[in-house]
Design a protein around this motif. Structure first.
Motif, PDB file in Angstrom:
ATOM      1  N   SER A 102       0.838  -1.190   0.000  1.00  0.00           N
ATOM      2  CA  SER A 102       0.000   0.000   0.000  1.00  0.00           C
ATOM      3  C   SER A 102       0.873   1.239   0.000  1.00  0.00           C
ATOM      4  O   SER A 102       2.075   1.182   0.257  1.00  0.00           O
ATOM      5  N   GLY A 103       0.274   2.377  -0.319  1.00  0.00           N
ATOM      6  CA  GLY A 103       0.991   3.630  -0.364  1.00  0.00           C
ATOM      7  C   GLY A 103       0.954   4.232  -1.754  1.00  0.00           C
ATOM      8  O   GLY A 103       0.187   3.801  -2.620  1.00  0.00           O
ATOM      9  N   SER A 104       1.771   5.236  -1.979  1.00  0.00           N
ATOM     10  CA  SER A 104       1.798   5.935  -3.266  1.00  0.00           C
ATOM     11  C   SER A 104       3.232   6.293  -3.631  1.00  0.00           C
ATOM     12  O   SER A 104       3.985   6.802  -2.800  1.00  0.00           O
ATOM     13  N   ILE A 105       3.634   6.009  -4.884  1.00  0.00           N
ATOM     14  CA  ILE A 105       4.960   6.372  -5.386  1.00  0.00           C
ATOM     15  C   ILE A 105       4.817   6.954  -6.792  1.00  0.00           C
ATOM     16  O   ILE A 105       3.785   6.788  -7.446  1.00  0.00           O
ATOM     17  N   THR A 106       5.864   7.622  -7.245  1.00  0.00           N
ATOM     18  CA  THR A 106       5.859   8.239  -8.573  1.00  0.00           C
ATOM     19  C   THR A 106       7.085   7.798  -9.364  1.00  0.00           C
ATOM     20  O   THR A 106       8.202   7.837  -8.857  1.00  0.00           O
ATOM     21  N   ALA A 107       6.848   7.382 -10.611  1.00  0.00           N
ATOM     22  CA  ALA A 107       7.921   7.015 -11.531  1.00  0.00           C
ATOM     23  C   ALA A 107       7.872   7.962 -12.728  1.00  0.00           C
ATOM     24  O   ALA A 107       6.808   8.156 -13.329  1.00  0.00           O
ATOM     25  N   VAL A 108       9.013   8.551 -13.077  1.00  0.00           N
ATOM     26  CA  VAL A 108       9.066   9.562 -14.135  1.00  0.00           C
ATOM     27  C   VAL A 108      10.217   9.258 -15.085  1.00  0.00           C
ATOM     28  O   VAL A 108      11.248   8.724 -14.674  1.00  0.00           O
ATOM     29  N   GLY A 109      10.036   9.596 -16.371  1.00  0.00           N
ATOM     30  CA  GLY A 109      11.165   9.493 -17.289  1.00  0.00           C
ATOM     31  C   GLY A 109      10.842   8.938 -18.653  1.00  0.00           C
ATOM     32  O   GLY A 109       9.866   9.352 -19.294  1.00  0.00           O
ATOM     33  N   SER A 110      11.663   7.977 -19.094  1.00  0.00           N
ATOM     34  CA  SER A 110      11.638   7.420 -20.445  1.00  0.00           C
ATOM     35  C   SER A 110      10.236   7.160 -20.997  1.00  0.00           C
ATOM     36  O   SER A 110       9.445   6.435 -20.400  1.00  0.00           O
ATOM     37  N   SER A 111       9.946   7.741 -22.157  1.00  0.00           N
ATOM     38  CA  SER A 111       8.657   7.474 -22.793  1.00  0.00           C
ATOM     39  C   SER A 111       8.670   6.121 -23.495  1.00  0.00           C
ATOM     40  O   SER A 111       7.619   5.543 -23.755  1.00  0.00           O
ATOM     41  N   ALA A 112       9.875   5.600 -23.812  1.00  0.00           N
ATOM     42  CA  ALA A 112       9.952   4.265 -24.412  1.00  0.00           C
ATOM     43  C   ALA A 112       9.560   3.200 -23.398  1.00  0.00           C
ATOM     44  O   ALA A 112       8.943   2.192 -23.734  1.00  0.00           O
ATOM     45  N   LEU A 113       9.913   3.429 -22.128  1.00  0.00           N
ATOM     46  CA  LEU A 113       9.587   2.478 -21.072  1.00  0.00           C
ATOM     47  C   LEU A 113       8.197   2.722 -20.484  1.00  0.00           C
ATOM     48  O   LEU A 113       7.598   1.837 -19.875  1.00  0.00           O
ATOM     49  N   GLN A 114       7.677   3.907 -20.702  1.00  0.00           N
ATOM     50  CA  GLN A 114       6.417   4.317 -20.079  1.00  0.00           C
ATOM     51  C   GLN A 114       5.249   3.342 -20.295  1.00  0.00           C
ATOM     52  O   GLN A 114       4.541   3.020 -19.334  1.00  0.00           O
ATOM     53  N   PRO A 115       5.015   2.837 -21.519  1.00  0.00           N
ATOM     54  CA  PRO A 115       3.875   1.928 -21.697  1.00  0.00           C
ATOM     55  C   PRO A 115       3.957   0.678 -20.826  1.00  0.00           C
ATOM     56  O   PRO A 115       2.941   0.233 -20.279  1.00  0.00           O
ATOM     57  N   LEU A 116       5.153   0.112 -20.690  1.00  0.00           N
ATOM     58  CA  LEU A 116       5.322  -1.083 -19.862  1.00  0.00           C
ATOM     59  C   LEU A 116       5.081  -0.768 -18.394  1.00  0.00           C
ATOM     60  O   LEU A 116       4.382  -1.513 -17.692  1.00  0.00           O
ATOM     61  N   VAL A 117       5.647   0.329 -17.916  1.00  0.00           N
ATOM     62  CA  VAL A 117       5.489   0.689 -16.508  1.00  0.00           C
ATOM     63  C   VAL A 117       4.030   0.998 -16.194  1.00  0.00           C
ATOM     64  O   VAL A 117       3.506   0.610 -15.145  1.00  0.00           O
ATOM     65  N   GLU A 118       3.351   1.665 -17.116  1.00  0.00           N
ATOM     66  CA  GLU A 118       1.929   1.972 -16.900  1.00  0.00           C
ATOM     67  C   GLU A 118       1.102   0.694 -16.823  1.00  0.00           C
ATOM     68  O   GLU A 118       0.241   0.552 -15.938  1.00  0.00           O
ATOM     69  N   ALA A 119       1.355  -0.233 -17.747  1.00  0.00           N
ATOM     70  CA  ALA A 119       0.593  -1.489 -17.754  1.00  0.00           C
ATOM     71  C   ALA A 119       0.882  -2.308 -16.496  1.00  0.00           C
ATOM     72  O   ALA A 119      -0.030  -2.878 -15.887  1.00  0.00           O
ATOM     73  N   ALA A 120       2.153  -2.365 -16.108  1.00  0.00           N
ATOM     74  CA  ALA A 120       2.521  -3.107 -14.899  1.00  0.00           C
ATOM     75  C   ALA A 120       1.912  -2.446 -13.663  1.00  0.00           C
ATOM     76  O   ALA A 120       1.477  -3.134 -12.730  1.00  0.00           O
ATOM     77  N   ILE A 180      20.222  -1.324 -32.811  1.00  0.00           N
ATOM     78  CA  ILE A 180      19.605  -0.190 -32.114  1.00  0.00           C
ATOM     79  C   ILE A 180      18.697  -0.705 -31.001  1.00  0.00           C
ATOM     80  O   ILE A 180      17.511  -0.976 -31.196  1.00  0.00           O
ATOM     81  N   TRP A 181      19.268  -0.869 -29.837  1.00  0.00           N
ATOM     82  CA  TRP A 181      18.506  -1.331 -28.682  1.00  0.00           C
ATOM     83  C   TRP A 181      19.125  -0.786 -27.407  1.00  0.00           C
ATOM     84  O   TRP A 181      20.264  -0.314 -27.415  1.00  0.00           O
ATOM     85  N   ALA A 182      18.368  -0.860 -26.347  1.00  0.00           N
ATOM     86  CA  ALA A 182      18.864  -0.330 -25.069  1.00  0.00           C
ATOM     87  C   ALA A 182      18.205  -1.054 -23.916  1.00  0.00           C
ATOM     88  O   ALA A 182      17.078  -1.550 -24.037  1.00  0.00           O
ATOM     89  N   TYR A 183      18.910  -1.093 -22.803  1.00  0.00           N
ATOM     90  CA  TYR A 183      18.293  -1.576 -21.569  1.00  0.00           C
ATOM     91  C   TYR A 183      17.278  -0.545 -21.100  1.00  0.00           C
ATOM     92  O   TYR A 183      17.434   0.660 -21.335  1.00  0.00           O
ATOM     93  N   GLN A 184      16.263  -1.017 -20.437  1.00  0.00           N
ATOM     94  CA  GLN A 184      15.308  -0.128 -19.791  1.00  0.00           C
ATOM     95  C   GLN A 184      15.601  -0.135 -18.295  1.00  0.00           C
ATOM     96  O   GLN A 184      15.487  -1.170 -17.636  1.00  0.00           O
ATOM     97  N   HIS A 185      16.006   1.015 -17.799  1.00  0.00           N
ATOM     98  CA  HIS A 185      16.464   1.137 -16.421  1.00  0.00           C
ATOM     99  C   HIS A 185      15.393   1.796 -15.555  1.00  0.00           C
ATOM    100  O   HIS A 185      14.750   2.766 -15.972  1.00  0.00           O
ATOM    101  N   MET A 186      15.253   1.294 -14.329  1.00  0.00           N
ATOM    102  CA  MET A 186      14.464   1.973 -13.314  1.00  0.00           C
ATOM    103  C   MET A 186      15.435   2.301 -12.178  1.00  0.00           C
ATOM    104  O   MET A 186      15.866   1.405 -11.449  1.00  0.00           O
ATOM    105  N   TYR A 187      15.811   3.573 -12.086  1.00  0.00           N
ATOM    106  CA  TYR A 187      16.807   3.994 -11.097  1.00  0.00           C
ATOM    107  C   TYR A 187      16.136   4.437  -9.793  1.00  0.00           C
ATOM    108  O   TYR A 187      15.060   5.050  -9.803  1.00  0.00           O
ATOM    109  N   THR A 188      16.791   4.104  -8.683  1.00  0.00           N
ATOM    110  CA  THR A 188      16.367   4.606  -7.373  1.00  0.00           C
ATOM    111  C   THR A 188      17.528   5.351  -6.736  1.00  0.00           C
ATOM    112  O   THR A 188      18.694   5.083  -7.044  1.00  0.00           O
ATOM    113  N   ASN A 189      17.197   6.282  -5.878  1.00  0.00           N
ATOM    114  CA  ASN A 189      18.220   7.060  -5.179  1.00  0.00           C
ATOM    115  C   ASN A 189      18.586   6.303  -3.912  1.00  0.00           C
ATOM    116  O   ASN A 189      17.968   6.465  -2.864  1.00  0.00           O
TER     117      ASN A 189
END
Length: 305
Positions: A49-67, A250-259
């Motif tokens: 439970s709770g609320s978090i925010t993920a911001v950044g890559s539009s290439a990764l955005q569709p996957l993160v939104e669906a997940a 032409i490919w790249a890893y999709q990274h989710m960075y945390t501080n």
């Protein structure tokens, strides 16, 4: 008489207060769930439970939104806010501590001014990217050298490549876009494209290319659809199989960075995306590649091993 009335009134008041106090002896104080705590769902399993925010890559955005949608459906108390803005924005915001997750198409080490040593990298998928055109330019396969000539302004008409007698219209992603950085590094071999129209969103790029005669740009595979044509390069088609072996460059890893190390709801969500439940289904269904499916590795300098 007055004294008797006053004494009677005082007795009734004291008795009333005593009864009220006795009636509340079993009342528990109100409690609040921690923003990143676990509670039990209907099946008796722990639910984040709770609320978090993920911001950044539009290439990764569709996957993160669906997940995020699936995760929220399984964890009723969790809210995952997902925003685009490009990899540069994601890396800047997570470095500042302004968000919980910074999504990026590129390694943090590749972005100037980003304190990469303070960030923790979570590679959650691989995405292929490629050049796309308006469906009526009349070209489907070009060489990589021809692609470079297009974006550096040496070739300006599709008839020079066997297509229509039509001016080439270049649509670029904005500076700071991870998709742009990946395309320039591996698609253009580091060549600097000419000044052209720039767009912040992959979705907007697809729409403009599909509606603009002679247009060319580049998108992640997850944005490919029938409204545009994805070009082959040197006879290699932009497919997942070709990305896995590096036949498609032409490919790249999709990274989710945390501080720092991920904790609480942030960790639960990243672990969810890395779980077989998502990697073996949603990742593939949305035209991304699971990291485990790659037959090669690439480091921050772009070296493949």
């Amino acid at each position: 008489m007055k004294k008797n009335l006053l004494a009677a009134f005082s007795f009734v008041l004291i008795l009333t207060l005593a009864l009220v106090g006795c009636g509340n002896t079993n009342t528990q104080p109100e409690t609040k769930t921690s923003p990143e705590s676990n509670v039990k769902n209907e099946e008796g399993k722990e639910s984040a439970s709770g609320s978090i925010t993920a911001v950044g890559s539009s290439a990764l955005q569709p996957l993160v939104e669906a997940a995020a949608q699936q995760f929220a459906a399984e964890n009723a108390g969790a809210v995952i806010n997902v925003q685009g803005g490009g990899s540069g924005t994601g890396l800047s915001k997570i470095s500042e501590g302004a968000v919980d997750i910074g999504n990026s198409d590129v390694f943090a080490e590749e972005k100037e001014g980003i304190p990469a040593e303070k960030l923790v990298d979570h590679k959650v998928a691989v995405v292929g990217m490629g050049p796309v055109t308006h469906p009526e330019v009349g070209v489907k396969d070009i060489t990589q050298d021809q692609l470079i000539d297009i974006f550096t302004g040496k070739v300006t008409n599709w008839k020079e490549l066997g297509g229509k007698d039509q001016k080439i219209v270049i649509i670029n992603r904005a500076q700071g876009s991870g998709t742009r950085a990946t395309f320039e590094q591996f698609g253009l071999k580091g060549a600097e494209p000419i000044a052209a129209q720039e767009q912040d969103s992959s979705g907007t790029v697809r729409k403009i290319v599909s509606e603009t005669p002679g247009a060319i740009s580049y998108l992640a595979f997850s944005y490919f659809d029938d409204s545009i044509v994805a070009l082959s390069l040197d006879g290699n088609e932009p497919t997942q199989e070709n990305v896995e072996t590096d036949a498609w460059k032409i490919w790249a890893y999709q990274h989710m960075y945390t501080n720092g190390e991920a904790t609480g709801l942030t960790k639960a969500f990243i672990d969810y995306i890395l779980s077989p439940e998502i990697q073996d289904t949603l990742v593939k269904e949305m035209d991304y590649l699971p990291v485990t499916g790659m037959k090669v590795e690439r480091d921050a300098e772009g070296n493949v091993k």
